[in-house]
Design a protein around this motif. Structure first.
Motif, PDB file in Angstrom:
ATOM      1  N   THR A 117       3.909  -4.771  10.106  1.00 32.15           N
ATOM      2  CA  THR A 117       4.014  -4.700   8.645  1.00 32.15           C
ATOM      3  C   THR A 117       3.611  -5.989   7.949  1.00 32.15           C
ATOM      4  OG1 THR A 117       6.332  -5.417   8.662  1.00 32.15           O
ATOM      5  CG2 THR A 117       5.892  -3.053   8.918  1.00 32.15           C
ATOM      6  N   GLY A 118       3.603  -7.103   8.673  1.00 37.00           N
ATOM      7  CA  GLY A 118       3.331  -8.382   8.026  1.00 37.00           C
ATOM      8  C   GLY A 118       4.512  -8.921   7.249  1.00 37.00           C
ATOM      9  N   VAL A 119       5.687  -8.278   7.355  1.00 40.08           N
ATOM     10  CA  VAL A 119       6.894  -8.697   6.642  1.00 40.08           C
ATOM     11  C   VAL A 119       7.927  -9.120   7.675  1.00 40.08           C
ATOM     12  CG1 VAL A 119       8.728  -8.014   5.054  1.00 40.08           C
ATOM     13  CG2 VAL A 119       6.412  -7.097   4.760  1.00 40.08           C
ATOM     14  N   PRO A 120       8.376 -10.377   7.664  1.00 40.53           N
ATOM     15  CA  PRO A 120       9.397 -10.800   8.637  1.00 40.53           C
ATOM     16  C   PRO A 120      10.728 -10.121   8.363  1.00 40.53           C
ATOM     17  CG  PRO A 120       8.988 -12.541   7.035  1.00 40.53           C
ATOM     18  CD  PRO A 120       7.961 -11.488   6.765  1.00 40.53           C
ATOM     19  N   ASP A 158       2.689  -1.181  -1.780  1.00 40.66           N
ATOM     20  CA  ASP A 158       1.591  -2.118  -1.505  1.00 40.66           C
ATOM     21  C   ASP A 158       1.830  -2.950  -0.256  1.00 40.66           C
ATOM     22  OD1 ASP A 158       0.395  -1.157  -3.770  1.00 40.66           O
ATOM     23  OD2 ASP A 158       1.129  -2.774  -5.073  1.00 40.66           O
ATOM     24  N   ARG A 159       3.066  -3.251   0.087  1.00 36.31           N
ATOM     25  CA  ARG A 159       3.339  -4.182   1.187  1.00 36.31           C
ATOM     26  C   ARG A 159       3.873  -3.495   2.442  1.00 36.31           C
ATOM     27  NH1 ARG A 159       6.826  -9.173  -0.548  1.00 36.31           N
ATOM     28  NH2 ARG A 159       6.134  -9.758   1.547  1.00 36.31           N
ATOM     29  N   PHE A 160       4.930  -2.708   2.320  1.00 34.92           N
ATOM     30  CA  PHE A 160       5.644  -2.191   3.484  1.00 34.92           C
ATOM     31  C   PHE A 160       5.369  -0.714   3.734  1.00 34.92           C
ATOM     32  CE2 PHE A 160       9.302  -0.618   5.850  1.00 34.92           C
ATOM     33  CZ  PHE A 160       9.487  -1.600   6.813  1.00 34.92           C
ATOM     34  N   PHE A 161       5.446   0.097   2.705  1.00 34.42           N
ATOM     35  CA  PHE A 161       5.374   1.546   2.860  1.00 34.42           C
ATOM     36  C   PHE A 161       3.919   2.023   2.883  1.00 34.42           C
ATOM     37  CE2 PHE A 161       9.703   0.942   1.671  1.00 34.42           C
ATOM     38  CZ  PHE A 161      10.405   2.006   2.240  1.00 34.42           C
ATOM     39  N   ARG A 162       3.208   1.564   3.883  1.00 37.13           N
ATOM     40  CA  ARG A 162       1.860   2.063   4.121  1.00 37.13           C
ATOM     41  C   ARG A 162       1.916   3.139   5.193  1.00 37.13           C
ATOM     42  NH1 ARG A 162      -1.343  -3.756   4.558  1.00 37.13           N
ATOM     43  NH2 ARG A 162      -0.882  -4.487   2.435  1.00 37.13           N
ATOM     44  N   LEU A 163       0.920   4.004   5.181  1.00 33.29           N
ATOM     45  CA  LEU A 163       0.947   5.128   6.111  1.00 33.29           C
ATOM     46  C   LEU A 163       0.947   4.649   7.563  1.00 33.29           C
ATOM     47  CD1 LEU A 163       0.903   8.185   6.433  1.00 33.29           C
ATOM     48  CD2 LEU A 163      -1.613   8.098   6.408  1.00 33.29           C
ATOM     49  N   GLY A 164       0.123   3.647   7.883  1.00 33.52           N
ATOM     50  CA  GLY A 164       0.079   3.137   9.259  1.00 33.52           C
ATOM     51  C   GLY A 164       1.389   2.469   9.660  1.00 33.52           C
TER      52      GLY A 164
END
Length: 898
Positions: A162-165, A211-217
């Protein structure tokens, strides 16, 4: 098939049954697991809670976060909600879960949302999952919700995806110990649609989340992690069921992992990777760190990072080990064989090209020597050359400037000596001076100084002594070869000398630590009292750790501070709560742990073979112990626990001996009472019955004999009761002897007259000195003493006369009672004055109660006198009991004499 083997196959697994029994005593944990926020975990949890509430189940909402969702908030209506507690955190008022209120309310089921939440610093536990564990330990069932990204072992993978720690994390063991894991699933497309409709977050927050966390992938990957982890949990439950019911089936594999770590940043990734591998294989795993025996511990940053890595491994469910050795490969393989490890997980960094030429990496060396064990290499994502220069500068050991200065100084001195000697004699082997400089630098300043001295020596030797001098030019080829050989020899000799220096330093440190522990052990071995043990232990801890220390022991149902250094150390309420937790839970608490970490003290239980005997605390203040300090502390705590337990057992042994002695006295007293009361009472009862039945028909002589028997036996009872009362007074310390003037001759005559009345057939001879002085004392007590001695002589003195002597000897009055019986054996002379001690007669009977001489000793000592027994007394037979009293020195007035 043998019968034993057949029985074993049909028998349930003992460990599984013990685990099942332990679960029955605790509350049950139900986790509603989701792939991401908004899938409906809280909604499903509250819906199920409402159904149970309607069925009459005692269920309470401890804490629920609705996040503004109206559908979720509507489900709370009708449920009992536990009031929250207000906490002032950094100037903000927060409403937090009230753990104490939940324990006091003690419902059957409690709903506690947001398992991965962090509590404020003022709370008992830093994490909410620890609150939940305490509720479960109290026997309360707990329902909670958790997102898959909050699991400790998956946090780094989630950060990559996710790119989010992930900041809020929960140990995997919490989910593994859960009784039920309910997966609340929702497809990624539906979740994104709910997010856009504002059913998960407010519109502004929802757009940032998309935009940051809730992406389909991202959601697809998180969903896969949640499904896999739930499947693993179901498989664990199935295996447990098979073991508990002795059902043959497909068992879990026998994999066992050995994980090797160091103090580098890569070790954290190695531990997380090994945790996921162990979870997937359902395998136990051991994390090991190997420390060189000939080197000191690393710097503070390395020690801190290593401690954090160990704590992470323990949170993820690993067993941790520390090993000392020089051959890392041999130690790893030895441990792997001993623990039956099937796979080894180790970190691998890319080495620079020059290093690969001269030194083989640990993974490569392990791969060459291992046999039959799989090896997993965990690599770092970062490339090596990125921060090479910065890293070299950062990792330059402290004190390097001093070492280089010593090396330069030693080379300068060697050059000056060589130039000075060259003026007088020809020195073809001047290079030996520089070799001496290298060895001296290595000995006094270590390997850095040795390397620097070798380089400086080559330059100085070339500049001052190799032609053409004054330049760094070498004219002859053989000089080049000689210079290279000298450099290699100097570097090798310096390396060996520095290693010897480091080993000697390490040996001295360990010898000092061993000597300190040996002295401490000797001090404890010679200490019997618990207070002395505690003070010795607390001073040893303070001198070893250089930190304030405290020791607490249980007393009257609570922990009490028994010893502390400095002595004025005080513990506040938080410290006491942490100490109680360490005592009750048998685990560390306070600073640096998950329980009451805001306390400056770190508390550990003192565990002996008989259980926890106390708690040790020391000021940690967010500065963990180094490896050597940890080892020394562990040794001190182990010895202290054993010494405290030994002191406790010794005290209990003394108490038990006193109880046994009391039981012996009580048995002797009951035996004496039963005999000495029954005999005179039977005589009195028989005489009274005869008088009542026969009456006047009896001859007068017979009636007189019966009445005399009643009188004599009544006197015996009176003396017996008087002896018991006198002994009670002596035991209670209430014998208050008077200090009147006493005429000893009168007291002796009165005692003899009284004795002749009770046993007239016994002949008693008296001898009283005519110049016998008066004494200060109590005539009543002295008369009772003489009568008891005469009574004792009558019982054991045979048929010969009894003699009483009264005389003076060196300003003392000496009284003695002598009989001519068979005497007292030498081994019994010291025991005749003990309570209930009796000597049997020749006919086997044991007369008396055994209190007469004990009472006499008590009365004599109350009047300031001394008493002793001698045997034989006369003609190698008999017993003499002598008493000594100080004679009065004051003049006696006529009034006093009257």
């Amino acid at each position: 098939m043998p019968d034993s083997e057949r029985d074993a196959k049909g028998r349930p697994d003992p460990d599984a049954l013990l685990a099942l029994a332990a679960q029955d005593r605790r509350g049950k944990l139900t986790v509603f697991l989701g792939a991401a926020p908004g899938v409906g975990k809280t909604y499903a949890m509250l819906s199920r809670a409402r159904r149970l509430k309607d069925d009459g189940v005692d269920i309470v909402v401890g804490l629920v976060e609705t996040h503004g969702r109206s559908e979720t908030a509507a489900l709370i209506d009708g449920l009992e909600i536990l009031p929250r507690r207000d906490v002032n955190h950094r100037g903000r008022m927060l409403s937090e879960f009230d753990l104490d209120a939940a324990l006091a309310r003690r419902p059957r089921i409690i709903v506690v949302d947001e398992l991965a939440h962090s509590n404020p610093a003022e709370s008992r536990h830093p994490k909410r999952y620890q609150d939940v564990e305490e509720l479960i330990a109290a026997g309360i069932d707990v329902w909670t919700a958790l997102n898959i990204q909050h699991l400790e072992s998956l946090s780094d993978i989630v950060a990559q995806i996710t790119g989010v720690p992930v900041r809020e994390r929960v140990p995997d063991t919490v989910l593994k110990r859960a009784d039920d894991v309910l997966l609340v699933d929702l497809s990624p497309a539906e979740l994104i649609e709910r997010l856009k409709e504002g059913k998960v977050y407010l519109p502004d927050s929802a757009q940032r989340a998309v935009d940051r966390f809730f992406r389909l992938g991202n959601l697809t990957a998180l969903r896969e992690l949640a499904l896999r982890r739930t499947a693993d949990r179901v498989d664990d439950q199935m295996v447990d069921y098979l073991k508990q019911n002795a059902i043959e089936g497909i068992w879990a594999s026998g994999e066992r992992l050995l994980v090797c770590i160091g103090s580098d940043p890569l070790s954290e990734k190695v531990v997380r990777t090994a945790s996921r591998l162990a979870e997937g294989l359902n395998a136990p795993w051991i994390v090991v760190f190997i420390e060189r025996a000939d080197r000191e511990s690393g710097d503070g940053e390395d020690v801190r990072r290593l401690d954090e890595t160990f704590r992470l491994a323990e949170q993820l469910g690993a067993e941790t080990r520390r090993i000392i050795g020089n051959d890392f490969v041999e130690e790893i393989l030895k441990l792997a064989r001993r623990e039956h490890a099937t796979q080894i997980v180790i970190g691998a960094r890319r080495q620079p090209f020059p290093m690969r030429l001269f030194r083989q990496s640990l993974p490569d060396a392990l791969a060459e020597r291992v046999s039959g064990i799989g090896i997993h290499l965990v690599t770092d994502r970062e490339t090596v050359p990125v921060k090479r220069r910065t890293k070299m500068k950062r990792t330059l050991p402290p004190g390097s400037g001093r070492a280089i200065g010593i090396a330069a100084g030693s080379v300068v001195v060697s050059t000056a000596v060589g130039l000075l000697l060259g003026r007088f004699v020809v020195l073809p082997n001047i290079s030996l001076l520089y070799l001496l400089a290298v060895l001296a630098s290595a000995t006094y300043a270590g390997h850095i100084a040795a390397i620097a001295a070798a380089l400086f020596s080559v330059l100085a030797y070339n500049f001052f002594f190799i032609k053409p001098t004054g330049t760094f030019t070498i004219a002859e080829p053989h000089e080049v070869f000689a210079l290279v050989v000298f450099l290699a020899a100097a570097a090798l000799a310096g390396s060996l000398a520095s290693r010897v220096r480091e080993q000697a330093k390490t040996a001295r440190q360990r010898a000092a630590a061993t000597q300190a522990l040996y002295d401490f052990s000797r001090k404890l071995s010679g200490t019997a009292k618990a207070d002395d043990v505690l003070w010795a232990a607390v001073t040893q801890m303070q001198s070893t750790l250089k930190r304030s220390s405290a020791l607490l022991l249980p007393e009257d149902g609570d922990l009490q501070l028994k010893a502390a250094w400095p002595p004025d150390t005080e513990l506040d309420v938080t410290d006491i709560m942490a100490a109680r937790w360490a005592m009750d839970k048998r685990e560390p608490a306070g600073n640096g742990t998950g329980t009451l970490p805001n306390s400056p003290f770190h508390f550990r239980p003192l565990t002996s073979p008989h259980g926890v005997v106390g708690v040790c605390g020391f000021v940690q203040a967010d500065k963990p112990l180094e490896i050597n300090e940890e080892r020394a502390l562990a040794a001190i705590l182990d010895q202290t626990a054993i010494a405290v337990d030994r002191a406790r057992l010794s005290r209990e042994s003394l108490d038990q001996a006193a109880k046994l002695e009391g039981e012996r006295f009580r048995a002797a007293l009951l035996s004496s009472i039963s005999h000495d009361l029954r005999t005179p009472l039977a005589t009195i009862t028989g005489a009274v019955t005869s008088l009542r039945q026969l009456g006047d028909r009896m001859p007068p002589e017979s009636r007189d004999d019966l009445l005399q028997s009643i009188e004599e036996e009544g006197g015996r009872l009176t003396r017996f009761v008087a002896n018991l009362l006198d002994m009670t007074r002596i035991e209670a310390g209430t014998v208050n002897a008077k200090r009147d003037w006493v005429d000893v001759a009168d007291v002796v005559r009165a005692a003899v007259d009284r004795a002749r009345k009770y046993f007239p057939e016994r002949e008693i001879e008296t001898s009283i000195a005519p110049d016998l002085p008066l004494m200060r004392g109590d005539s009543v007590l002295l008369g009772q003493v003489l009568f008891n001695l005469l009574d004792n002589a009558n019982k054991y003195g045979g048929e010969e006369p009894i003699s009483i002597y009264a005389r003076t000897d060196s300003n003392e009055i000496v009284l003695s009672v002598t009989d001519l019986g068979k005497g007292i054996p030498p081994r019994d002379l010291e025991q005749v004055f003990e309570k209930f001690f009796r000597r049997g007669k020749a006919d086997g009977r044991t007369p008396g109660t055994g209190l007469g001489l004990s009472i006499a000793k008590g009365f004599v000592e109350a009047m300031g006198g001394q008493i002793k027994a001698e045997s034989p007394a006369l003609r190698r037979r008999g017993t003499r009991i002598s008493m000594r009293f100080p004679a009065a020195k004051a003049e006696i007035s006529e009034k006093d004499r009257a």
